[in-house]
Design an enzyme around this catalytic site. Structure first.
Site, mmCIF file in Angstrom:
data_model
loop_
_atom_site.group_PDB
_atom_site.id
_atom_site.type_symbol
_atom_site.label_atom_id
_atom_site.label_comp_id
_atom_site.label_asym_id
_atom_site.label_seq_id
_atom_site.Cartn_x
_atom_site.Cartn_y
_atom_site.Cartn_z
ATOM 1 N N PHE A 1 0.835 -1.199 0.000
ATOM 2 C CA PHE A 1 0.000 0.000 0.000
ATOM 3 C C PHE A 1 0.870 1.249 0.000
ATOM 4 O O PHE A 1 1.889 1.319 0.712
ATOM 5 C CB PHE A 1 -0.879 0.052 1.265
ATOM 6 C CG PHE A 1 -1.755 -1.140 1.465
ATOM 7 C CD1 PHE A 1 -3.071 -1.138 1.022
ATOM 8 C CD2 PHE A 1 -1.277 -2.270 2.111
ATOM 9 C CE1 PHE A 1 -3.884 -2.243 1.217
ATOM 10 C CE2 PHE A 1 -2.086 -3.379 2.312
ATOM 11 C CZ PHE A 1 -3.396 -3.363 1.862
ATOM 12 N N ASP A 2 0.446 2.253 -0.752
ATOM 13 C CA ASP A 2 0.967 3.602 -0.600
ATOM 14 C C ASP A 2 0.372 4.203 0.672
ATOM 15 O O ASP A 2 -0.587 3.655 1.240
ATOM 16 C CB ASP A 2 0.579 4.410 -1.838
ATOM 17 C CG ASP A 2 1.091 5.833 -1.801
ATOM 18 O OD1 ASP A 2 2.140 6.080 -1.193
ATOM 19 O OD2 ASP A 2 0.423 6.716 -2.382
ATOM 20 N N GLY A 3 0.904 5.332 1.106
ATOM 21 C CA GLY A 3 0.432 5.945 2.333
ATOM 22 C C GLY A 3 -0.617 7.018 2.131
ATOM 23 O O GLY A 3 -1.823 6.776 2.253
#
Length: 317
Positions: free
Chosen positions: A169-171
């Site tokens: 996941f990206d943040g």
């Protein structure tokens, strides 16, 4: 109290992680879709009936669905996973899809066939916490309704042969809100870094994928940490000093990620390849385009990077 009220302890247990997946994300429907685009809906429906006994090839999200459903077969005491098929097909033309589901042995029992309408209207009644689709408009509608969703991008299908499910996941604008990204867009990198340093102890607001991470962690918690069938990674372009607020936010939420990579703007694709991600979720098209060459990728069209006037496609995240 109603007579039929369930007061057993099981009634208070969280339900399964429910994921809605469109037929075009689950199977290779490119040929069928070309018929629809060139010849219209009536010919498309006839084409699906004519070919309903031909098994569809696996789509970009197939192996993800397969691994998610496989978690239900290990005999462990966790909430489990349910996959709901959510398709713009009609029930009649969708018979080919169910034939393919049966052929591959996928335990998918619930389905919503909308005959051309958006399945986004059925996310809430289906109980889905996440929607994966090849239709960007449907994904945006689901995100606007407050649920996690991603557009599955065309990608070479590379099956991660590890039995472990690996999710990346990206943040900002994915796990977290886009509040920090907005500061970067409006005031630049230095202002972003200063703001994040000052706010290091103040948790970020939740992004659309926080409930998904919570559902994953409820399943992970049934296993020993060192022998877990799920491994998660946060892969973000943030770097010091902006890393601390991320760590403190996850700590405040009681959510762990197994691996965290603060890349300082370096390309994410090589790290995703090394991690062996079964899927990666990011809000920025430039990162998604590069990542999709290596792993299955879901674009999350959410937050400031996806607003019409946005110019941060080459930005921090």
């Amino acid at each position: 109290m109603p007579e039929n009220a369930n007061t057993t302890p099981e009634a208070n247990q969280p339900g399964p992680l429910i994921i809605g997946i469109s037929s075009r994300a689950l199977f290779d429907l490119d040929a069928s879709h070309r018929v629809f685009e060139k010849e219209g809906l009536a010919r498309y429906m006839a084409y699906q009936r004519e070919h309903e006994n031909e098994i569809l090839g696996k789509g970009v999200a197939f192996h993800l669905a397969e691994k998610l459903l496989g978690l239900n077969d290990d005999g462990m005491d966790h909430p489990g996973v349910e996959v709901v098929l959510m398709s713009r097909n009609s029930a009649d033309s969708g018979l080919r899809i169910f034939n393919s589901i049966e052929h591959y042995g996928l335990d998918i029992q619930r389905a919503v066939f909308t005959n051309g309408a958006s399945p986004a209207d059925y996310i809430e009644p289906s109980g889905a916490q996440l929607f994966l689709s090849a239709n960007d408009d449907d994904v945006r509608r689901v995100l606007m309704a407050g649920y996690a969703a991603a557009t599955i991008l065309p990608s070479a299908i590379r099956e991660n042969r590890s039995s472990q499910l690996r999710l990346a996941f990206d943040g900002d604008a994915v796990i977290f809100s886009d509040e920090a990204e907005r500061i970067y867009k409006e005031h630049g990198l230095e202002a972003f870094s200063d703001s994040e340093k000052r706010a290091a102890m103040n948790p970020l607001a939740a992004g659309p994928f926080k409930p998904v991470l919570e559902g994953i962690q409820r399943i992970q918690s049934a296993y020993p940490m060192e022998e877990n069938p799920i491994r998660t990674a946060l892969i973000t372009a943030r770097s010091a000093p902006a890393h601390k607020r991320v760590i403190m936010t996850l700590r405040a939420w009681g959510i762990r990620v197994d691996e965290a990579m603060f890349l300082g703007g370096r390309e994410k694709a090589p790290y995703l390849r090394s991690f062996g991600a079964d899927i990666f979720f990011d809000d920025q098209t430039v990162h998604c385009s590069l990542a999709s060459r290596e792993v299955a990728t879901g674009h999350v069209p959410h937050g400031v990077a996806n607003e019409p006037s946005s110019d941060v496609s080459e930005g921090k995240e």
